[in-house]
Design a protein around this motif. Structure first.
Motif, PDB file in Angstrom:
ATOM      1  N   PRO A  52     -33.321 -35.172 -27.976  1.00  0.00           N
ATOM      2  CA  PRO A  52     -32.799 -36.167 -28.349  1.00  0.00           C
ATOM      3  C   PRO A  52     -31.673 -34.881 -29.370  1.00  0.00           C
ATOM      4  CG  PRO A  52     -34.077 -35.977 -29.609  1.00  0.00           C
ATOM      5  CD  PRO A  52     -35.324 -35.342 -28.517  1.00  0.00           C
ATOM      6  N   MET A  54     -29.060 -34.723 -25.776  1.00  0.00           N
ATOM      7  CA  MET A  54     -28.602 -36.013 -25.739  1.00  0.00           C
ATOM      8  C   MET A  54     -27.242 -36.469 -26.810  1.00  0.00           C
ATOM      9  SD  MET A  54     -32.152 -37.696 -24.666  1.00  0.00           S
ATOM     10  CE  MET A  54     -31.576 -39.985 -24.018  1.00  0.00           C
ATOM     11  N   SER A  55     -27.764 -36.490 -27.905  1.00  0.00           N
ATOM     12  CA  SER A  55     -26.927 -36.914 -29.197  1.00  0.00           C
ATOM     13  C   SER A  55     -25.316 -35.868 -28.892  1.00  0.00           C
ATOM     14  CB  SER A  55     -27.142 -36.707 -30.566  1.00  0.00           C
ATOM     15  OG  SER A  55     -26.028 -36.057 -31.157  1.00  0.00           O
ATOM     16  N   ALA A 107     -24.016 -34.231 -25.650  1.00  0.00           N
ATOM     17  CA  ALA A 107     -23.906 -35.345 -24.566  1.00  0.00           C
ATOM     18  C   ALA A 107     -22.231 -36.528 -25.128  1.00  0.00           C
ATOM     19  CB  ALA A 107     -24.546 -35.609 -23.857  1.00  0.00           C
TER      20      ALA A 107
END
Lengths: 401, 401
Positions: free
Chosen positions: A155, A158-159, A161
């Motif tokens: 998480p 991903m956030s 990115a």
């Protein structure tokens, strides 16, 4: 006997790591994968002088002269082009996340302002230059590394990115894995076993563990039939990068696995390790080609060999560098055989921040029910036979979900 | 001000847990879900007297008279019906996992037998009654609980379920969750932000974290437009069990979220908590209906509120009972504001089995890049402002992947 130690087995296995290349994935599909390149800032972070509170923006002269009374000249929401100040007694209402115009040097929180629009009066202490402004580039400058390669995608990554506009990210490609259970006594989960048969479960355990890394392994079952095993494994070594076999590697008369693998040209690297459980572990590889782990058939042995040997091989192959973990033994253990012992333990964290490992005694490697009560194997040194409560030893936590 | 403490906020939230019922899932699709019933043994475990080694099976009289020389009368593979012994000097070759006939009382390993088929001579020490036989029912009796309810489904549980023939297992149903980002300054990851805009990332972080539990949350974005927000949230409270909003809950002039939620009949339980980050957290619920967490918009605040409030609510609602975790602070921390401070820390396990937490200083709650360097929030007690290296405090580990 050609028994080797756990340490020797580990060295041999880690000398056979492979690289499967890199692919680009949409971030939403990259969870559990290993980042194969750095993520860099596409612009300064923050990309502008950013208001960190809701309030009013004031200028340098207002701060210097300690002006308390202002006329509101505009309202600036986040996302809007910054509004300039038009004089020392003018202010802008500004919202958290909005870009601060360079003519403003401080933000005063609404909590410290009495508003009677269009008038605003400061009620708190004197503002300081720069207060409540998160400066452009304060966290990272454009092109700085924000996340280095080799991290697992989850998480937070991903956030990050997403914030950087990296909708596709480079990740390590995964090996194609076949899980091959062997044994004529094993029936499918939906079949009714005879009184002398049992159901297959090792395939499910291994598949579930590998899915944590994004690997969707094929599952194949073979009965103890030399010819069929040879035919199937012949095609498997062509179709897969990794074969994980269970069963058929012990001294039994129908333990054909080592022979069949040799016939196929798999180079045996070792067979049998001074350990309990998992003693009959077999490992081999083609040079620069597929590698083969053949685990003993007992579920606890499979679970141990998977976590102690295969997962470290996989993580090393993917460029993951996971630190070793240790826990404090909570009971004395005596273990006399000249084998490295891996008791199943239940690890918990104490109020004092200690990792405590309580051994949970099972009835040997056939007692798979014990896996539900434990969450790690503890690796006790081969040289000793008495292990004292209070000592810290290495642990291998089970992959959960 | 109506600030409440972290502890008060937690109590209010945990008083609003919900139950969403139970469903049956194929085990291959249940990873990450919470087991909602006990798994019981469908027969004794092991289901028969099971050979734990490869070797020869001998009878009681042979053991009593210490007979060393045997004639092999048959070979028994795993899965076969057990072969009886026909006399004290007769034996059966038997394979690991095979059912032992009741006329046999001990197995002698191949390692301790010299074979010249059909003759077998014992070469080791005198066999003991019961050796290398894993007795029927020794681990569990039929109908015994093998796995209690309330466990997370992972590889070990799935493998146990398979062994028991439970191809479908009962799991807790999941709430329908909508993640609703708000803020006109936020653009989609694939759009190019203006110099004063940023990209959305909170939706991706929350969705990724919830997927760990098997929840596939919808993601909806709203600009700061009262009417549109009202219209959208009106339908959301009908379609979802849980709304997780980000942004729009502070003191800004476009922070419409609390007002809109009140208009819709969501009962506000609290707004603002004495904490950093995450102070403007808003929480409300319909009686016996949907619940609403409205997080502040900063990524670090979202991450903290998610792990500290929503995840405990979710786990409690699903009947998961996860023990608190503590780690040992590695640096002194001074924090003067009358707020409960949650620094971001990097937790690692020492060689001595200590959980060590190293604070990694970011630039406030807007510095999301810091999330890549840390793996937990540490919860420092509200009553103090100096926190000493060496003390253990509670930690909230990030959900990884």
């Amino acid at each position: 006997m050609e028994f080797i130690t756990v340490h020797e087995a580990e060295e041999i296995i880690l000398a056979e790591t492979r690289s499967y290349g890199i692919e680009q994935l949409p971030i939403g599909r990259a969870s559990g994968r290993v980042l194969a390149g750095t993520l860099r800032a596409d612009r300064d972070l923050p990309p502008f002088d950013r208001a960190t509170v809701d309030g009013i923006a004031i200028g340098a002269e207002a701060v210097a002269r300690n002006i308390k009374q202002f006329t509101i000249k505009g309202v600036q929401a986040a996302g809007m082009e910054p509004i300039p100040l038009s004089g020392p007694d003018k202010c802008i209402e500004i919202m958290t996340g909005a870009a601060v115009h360079h003519s403003a040097v401080a933000i005063v929180r609404y909590e410290d302002v009495e508003l009677d629009r269009p008038n605003a009066q400061l009620t708190g202490s004197s503002p300081l230059i720069g207060q409540h402004i998160h400066r452009m580039g304060q966290d990272k400058r454009v092109n700085d590394v924000v996340v280095p390669a080799g991290r697992i995608v989850g998480p937070s990554l991903m956030s990050i990115a997403a914030s950087l506009g990296s909708s596709y990210i480079p990740v390590k490609k995964l090996p194609r894995v076949a899980v091959i259970t062997t044994g004529s006594e094993l029936v499918h989960i939906d079949d009714t076993p005879s009184p002398f048969q049992i159901r297959r479960s090792n395939d499910i355990a291994i598949q579930a563990a590998l899915s944590r890394y994004g690997i969707y392994a094929s599952a194949i079952h073979l009965s103890d039939d030399y010819k069929k095993m040879e035919a199937c494994l012949t095609s498997c070594v062509q179709d897969y990068d990794v074969l994980l076999l269970t069963g058929g590697v012990s001294m039994g008369r129908f333990d054909y696995v080592p022979d069949v693998l040799s016939t196929l040209g798999v180079i045996k690297k070792f067979h049998k390790v001074k350990q309990r459980p998992g003693k009959p572990l077999w490992f081999g590889a083609f040079q620069h080609g597929p590698i083969v782990f053949a685990f003993p058939g007992n579920p606890v042995s499979v679970f141990m060999c998977l976590h102690r040997y295969f997962i470290p091989w996989l993580e090393e192959s993917l460029g993951l560098n996971r630190p070793a973990e240790y826990a404090i033994l909570q009971n004395d253990i005596c273990f006399a055989p000249p084998l490295q012992y891996f008791p199943q333990v239940s690890v918990r964290i104490s109020r004092h921040g200690l990792l405590e490992a309580l051994p949970v005694r099972g009835n040997g490697s056939g007692d798979f029910a014990n896996l539900a009560e434990t969450n790690a194997f503890m690796e006790l040194p081969l040289e000793h036979s008495v292990f004292r409560r209070g000592n810290a030893y290495r642990i291998w936590k089970y992959i959960t979900h």
